[in-house]
Design an enzyme around this catalytic site. Structure first.
Site, PDB file in Angstrom:
ATOM      1  N   LYS A  86      11.490 -93.181 -88.224  1.00  0.00           N
ATOM      2  CA  LYS A  86      10.958 -91.986 -88.889  1.00  0.00           C
ATOM      3  C   LYS A  86       9.505 -91.768 -88.494  1.00  0.00           C
ATOM      4  O   LYS A  86       8.732 -92.720 -88.475  1.00  0.00           O
ATOM      5  CB  LYS A  86      11.010 -92.158 -90.406  1.00  0.00           C
ATOM      6  CG  LYS A  86      12.388 -92.315 -90.968  1.00  0.00           C
ATOM      7  CD  LYS A  86      12.305 -92.482 -92.475  1.00  0.00           C
ATOM      8  CE  LYS A  86      13.622 -92.973 -93.039  1.00  0.00           C
ATOM      9  NZ  LYS A  86      13.993 -94.326 -92.638  1.00  0.00           N
TER      10      LYS A  86
ATOM     11  N   ARG B 292      17.353-102.361 -87.924  1.00  0.00           N
ATOM     12  CA  ARG B 292      16.583-101.574 -86.966  1.00  0.00           C
ATOM     13  C   ARG B 292      15.090-101.887 -87.075  1.00  0.00           C
ATOM     14  O   ARG B 292      14.381-101.945 -86.104  1.00  0.00           O
ATOM     15  CB  ARG B 292      16.837-100.094 -87.212  1.00  0.00           C
ATOM     16  CG  ARG B 292      16.112 -99.181 -86.268  1.00  0.00           C
ATOM     17  CD  ARG B 292      16.240 -97.729 -86.676  1.00  0.00           C
ATOM     18  NE  ARG B 292      17.610 -97.256 -86.652  1.00  0.00           N
ATOM     19  CZ  ARG B 292      18.050 -96.189 -87.334  1.00  0.00           C
ATOM     20  NH1 ARG B 292      17.227 -95.530 -88.112  1.00  0.00           N
ATOM     21  NH2 ARG B 292      19.300 -95.805 -87.250  1.00  0.00           N
ATOM     22  N   TYR B 293      14.616-102.050 -88.288  1.00  0.00           N
ATOM     23  CA  TYR B 293      13.193-102.325 -88.519  1.00  0.00           C
ATOM     24  C   TYR B 293      13.032-103.813 -88.824  1.00  0.00           C
ATOM     25  O   TYR B 293      13.952-104.458 -89.336  1.00  0.00           O
ATOM     26  CB  TYR B 293      12.692-101.504 -89.706  1.00  0.00           C
ATOM     27  CG  TYR B 293      12.829-100.021 -89.512  1.00  0.00           C
ATOM     28  CD1 TYR B 293      11.946 -99.310 -88.696  1.00  0.00           C
ATOM     29  CD2 TYR B 293      13.855 -99.312 -90.132  1.00  0.00           C
ATOM     30  CE1 TYR B 293      12.085 -97.948 -88.524  1.00  0.00           C
ATOM     31  CE2 TYR B 293      13.998 -97.949 -89.958  1.00  0.00           C
ATOM     32  CZ  TYR B 293      13.111 -97.261 -89.151  1.00  0.00           C
ATOM     33  OH  TYR B 293      13.251 -95.916 -88.976  1.00  0.00           O
TER      34      TYR B 293
ATOM     35  N   CYS C 223      25.953 -83.920 -93.895  1.00  0.00           N
ATOM     36  CA  CYS C 223      25.834 -85.386 -93.891  1.00  0.00           C
ATOM     37  C   CYS C 223      25.620 -85.965 -92.483  1.00  0.00           C
ATOM     38  O   CYS C 223      26.298 -85.580 -91.526  1.00  0.00           O
ATOM     39  CB  CYS C 223      27.100 -85.986 -94.483  1.00  0.00           C
ATOM     40  SG  CYS C 223      27.079 -87.781 -94.494  1.00  0.00           S
TER      41      CYS C 223
ATOM     42  N   ARG D 160      13.556-105.088 -92.820  1.00  0.00           N
ATOM     43  CA  ARG D 160      14.546-104.531 -93.740  1.00  0.00           C
ATOM     44  C   ARG D 160      15.874-104.259 -93.031  1.00  0.00           C
ATOM     45  O   ARG D 160      15.905-104.028 -91.821  1.00  0.00           O
ATOM     46  CB  ARG D 160      14.037-103.253 -94.400  1.00  0.00           C
ATOM     47  CG  ARG D 160      13.489-102.210 -93.456  1.00  0.00           C
ATOM     48  CD  ARG D 160      12.443-101.368 -94.199  1.00  0.00           C
ATOM     49  NE  ARG D 160      11.921-100.280 -93.399  1.00  0.00           N
ATOM     50  CZ  ARG D 160      10.894-100.407 -92.559  1.00  0.00           C
ATOM     51  NH1 ARG D 160      10.319-101.594 -92.364  1.00  0.00           N
ATOM     52  NH2 ARG D 160      10.450 -99.365 -91.884  1.00  0.00           N
TER      53      ARG D 160
ATOM     54  N   ASP E   4      13.542 -88.146 -88.444  1.00  0.00           N
ATOM     55  CA  ASP E   4      14.165 -89.407 -88.043  1.00  0.00           C
ATOM     56  C   ASP E   4      14.551 -89.233 -86.577  1.00  0.00           C
ATOM     57  O   ASP E   4      15.423 -88.417 -86.252  1.00  0.00           O
ATOM     58  CB  ASP E   4      15.409 -89.663 -88.914  1.00  0.00           C
ATOM     59  CG  ASP E   4      15.599 -91.142 -89.205  1.00  0.00           C
ATOM     60  OD1 ASP E   4      14.948 -91.963 -88.530  1.00  0.00           O
ATOM     61  OD2 ASP E   4      16.391 -91.471 -90.112  1.00  0.00           O
TER      62      ASP E   4
ATOM     63  N   ARG F  23      26.382 -88.915 -91.687  1.00  0.00           N
ATOM     64  CA  ARG F  23      27.490 -89.825 -91.351  1.00  0.00           C
ATOM     65  C   ARG F  23      28.844 -89.135 -91.472  1.00  0.00           C
ATOM     66  O   ARG F  23      29.848 -89.776 -91.770  1.00  0.00           O
ATOM     67  CB  ARG F  23      27.426 -91.051 -92.260  1.00  0.00           C
ATOM     68  CG  ARG F  23      26.146 -91.839 -92.067  1.00  0.00           C
ATOM     69  CD  ARG F  23      26.132 -93.202 -92.721  1.00  0.00           C
ATOM     70  NE  ARG F  23      24.813 -93.792 -92.537  1.00  0.00           N
ATOM     71  CZ  ARG F  23      24.029 -94.207 -93.533  1.00  0.00           C
ATOM     72  NH1 ARG F  23      24.449 -94.159 -94.768  1.00  0.00           N
ATOM     73  NH2 ARG F  23      22.825 -94.704 -93.272  1.00  0.00           N
TER      74      ARG F  23
ATOM     75  N   ASP G 138      19.056 -84.101 -89.483  1.00  0.00           N
ATOM     76  CA  ASP G 138      19.407 -84.817 -88.246  1.00  0.00           C
ATOM     77  C   ASP G 138      20.289 -83.949 -87.353  1.00  0.00           C
ATOM     78  O   ASP G 138      21.073 -83.127 -87.838  1.00  0.00           O
ATOM     79  CB  ASP G 138      20.154 -86.114 -88.578  1.00  0.00           C
ATOM     80  CG  ASP G 138      19.254 -87.128 -89.266  1.00  0.00           C
ATOM     81  OD1 ASP G 138      18.053 -87.161 -88.944  1.00  0.00           O
ATOM     82  OD2 ASP G 138      19.760 -87.893 -90.113  1.00  0.00           O
TER      83      ASP G 138
ATOM     84  N   CYS H 187      28.953 -83.961 -98.445  1.00  0.00           N
ATOM     85  CA  CYS H 187      27.903 -82.967 -98.168  1.00  0.00           C
ATOM     86  C   CYS H 187      28.084 -82.472 -96.743  1.00  0.00           C
ATOM     87  O   CYS H 187      28.164 -83.276 -95.809  1.00  0.00           O
ATOM     88  CB  CYS H 187      26.525 -83.594 -98.325  1.00  0.00           C
ATOM     89  SG  CYS H 187      26.369 -84.609 -99.805  1.00  0.00           S
TER      90      CYS H 187
ATOM     91  N   CYS I 200      32.385 -91.091-100.661  1.00  0.00           N
ATOM     92  CA  CYS I 200      31.389 -90.371-101.471  1.00  0.00           C
ATOM     93  C   CYS I 200      32.140 -89.464-102.433  1.00  0.00           C
ATOM     94  O   CYS I 200      33.163 -88.888-102.064  1.00  0.00           O
ATOM     95  CB  CYS I 200      30.504 -89.499-100.587  1.00  0.00           C
ATOM     96  SG  CYS I 200      29.404 -90.455 -99.561  1.00  0.00           S
TER      97      CYS I 200
HETATM   98  S1  SF4 Z   1      24.854 -87.064 -97.484  1.00  0.00           S
HETATM   99 FE1  SF4 Z   1      26.707 -88.088 -96.725  1.00  0.00          FE
HETATM  100  S2  SF4 Z   1      26.488 -90.225 -97.363  1.00  0.00           S
HETATM  101 FE2  SF4 Z   1      25.074 -88.991 -98.584  1.00  0.00          FE
HETATM  102  S3  SF4 Z   1      26.215 -88.463-100.419  1.00  0.00           S
HETATM  103 FE3  SF4 Z   1      26.475 -86.777 -99.012  1.00  0.00          FE
HETATM  104  S4  SF4 Z   1      28.365 -87.234 -97.911  1.00  0.00           S
HETATM  105 FE4  SF4 Z   1      27.711 -89.112 -98.915  1.00  0.00          FE
END
Ligand code: SF4
Length: 413
Positions: free
Chosen positions: A365, A140-141, A160, A144, A358, A162, A321, A157, A153
């Protein structure tokens, strides 16, 4: 409602996915039925393989640790079909199971709000898929790239970005896919910074991760490698000597992690940070601003002070997000600005992260913060300090005769 611990023998049967295990668990004694995993032998508790293998991943298991009504269990089961559940025993042990507002619980235990509010926000607000140049590689940038090595994971979370990936069941990029990513980086000499991420890339075995790092390091124009991981927070046992010895061969490597609350900065987490530092890997923290978890000056100050004591730099504070199923965590931007305003000047600058948003659609960002400039005059700025006192600051034009051809745009405006 029941809060007894699972027998360790039962827990140890669970399958692992990303970790490549070579040995069987030794015989186990029973866990305490009184307080979570209190009676797990220390050699197992400190073993990341055991922690990963024994993740709590069903509502039935969870209900043995956290008091849940039948109705709550039914709702959570429904949620977990769309957004699965996974909590390491270590992370669960940090939770006060009797407090529905516990910050550990809010980040790890599913809630019906994830479904009832999932019509707001989008699955991929940052449009990472649109910026993928080969599968798993986001460019994207200009200088990088982001390598997404797995969707696994240790802890899922609830906030998250994703979480759309979770229901794909756990995958790791194949050697062929990794080679395609490396080939792209080889061809693009402008890439000087490679971010290795996931999911959590430290769910890969150390040997497999080493193959990736070695491949990156063979590309002469790549200057730095960054690893994005939350294992320091949810599985600090993963940071062991074997991993650190390996990482120390491929520096400069920077590690970005994701502590959100001072409760997460335990002796184990601090030790993991220390091991990384000794291996020459600096650790930065990127927390996410989450309603009821850390959206107060007091919590952020405590978090950032604890980070500094653990030699971790508070780097970014992200606005959450706009991901579908996370709306209950969103705060206003003003709330974030107020927090930064309550920190800047009142504690050391090193303890104040940069608050960033973001932008949707891959806009990147942008930093957002309190405005200290009250007025711009011809050659003066009227500013306020952190205590609200007003000052006038001389702001001359850059002088061509002194070697600069740049006009000060603030003054011109
Ligand atoms: S925020 Fe999402 S990608 Fe990051 S550790 Fe938690 S579940 Fe995994």
């Amino acid at each position: 409602m029941k809060t007894s611990a699972l027998p360790v023998s039962e827990l140890s049967q669970k399958a692992t996915s990303a970790f490549e295990l070579e040995e069987e668990d030794p015989p186990l004694s029973l866990c305490s039925s009184k307080h979570l995993f209190k009676d797990v032998p220390p050699n197992l508790w400190g073993d990341w393989r055991w922690q990963f293998r024994n993740r709590i991943s069903t509502v039935a298991e969870l209900s043995r640790f956290v008091p849940l009504s039948d109705a709550e269990q039914a709702q959570m089961s429904l949620v977990s079909i769309k957004y699965p559940l996974s909590i390491t025993p270590y992370y669960l042990s940090l939770m006060n199971p009797n407090d529905p507002c516990d910050p550990i619980r809010l980040q790890s235990v599913p809630t019906s709000k994830e479904l009832s509010q999932s019509l707001v926000g989008t699955e991929d607000p940052l449009e990472e898929k649109e910026h993928s140049v080969v599968p798993g590689l986001v460019h994207r940038y200009p200088d990088r790239v982001l390598m997404v090595l797995t969707d696994i994971c240790p802890m899922l979370c609830r906030h998250c970005t994703r979480k759309r990936e979770w229901r794909n069941g756990g995958w790791i990029r194949s050697p062929k896919q990794i080679e395609a990513m490396l080939a792209y980086i080889r061809q693009h000499k402008e890439i000087r910074d490679v971010i290795v991420s996931g999911g959590d890339p430290l769910t890969l075995s150390t040997a497999r991760l080493e193959e990736v790092l070695m491949g990156i390091r063979r590309i002469p124009h790549v200057e730095i490698i960054r690893i994005g991981t939350r294992v320091l927070v949810v599985l600090p046992q993963r940071i062991d000597h074997e991993l650190c010895n390996m990482l120390s061969k491929y520096g400069p490597i920077w590690l970005n992690t994701h502590f959100n609350h001072p409760k997460e900065i335990t002796a184990e987490a601090t030790q993991a940070c220390e091991l990384l530092l000794r291996a020459g890997v600096p650790v930065n923290n990127q927390s996410v601003l989450l309603k009821r978890v850390n959206d107060s000056v007091d919590t952020q100050v405590k978090l950032c002070h604890a980070l500094l004591r653990s030699k971790v730099r508070p780097y970014y504070l992200f606005q959450c997000d706009e991901v579908a199923g996370t709306e209950h965590f969103w705060t206003s931007i003003e709330s974030g600005v107020r927090i930064i305003q309550g920190m800047r000047g009142f504690t050391s600058g090193l303890a104040v992260p940069t608050y960033v948003v973001d932008l949707p659609k891959g806009g990147g960002k942008i930093p957002v913060g309190p405005d200290y400039v009250l007025e711009r005059r011809n050659t003066e700025l009227v500013v306020r300090n952190y205590q609200g006192e007003i000052f006038t600051y001389t702001n001359l034009r850059d002088n061509d005769e002194c070697g600069s051809a740049i006009l000060n745009e603030m003054v011109v405006a």
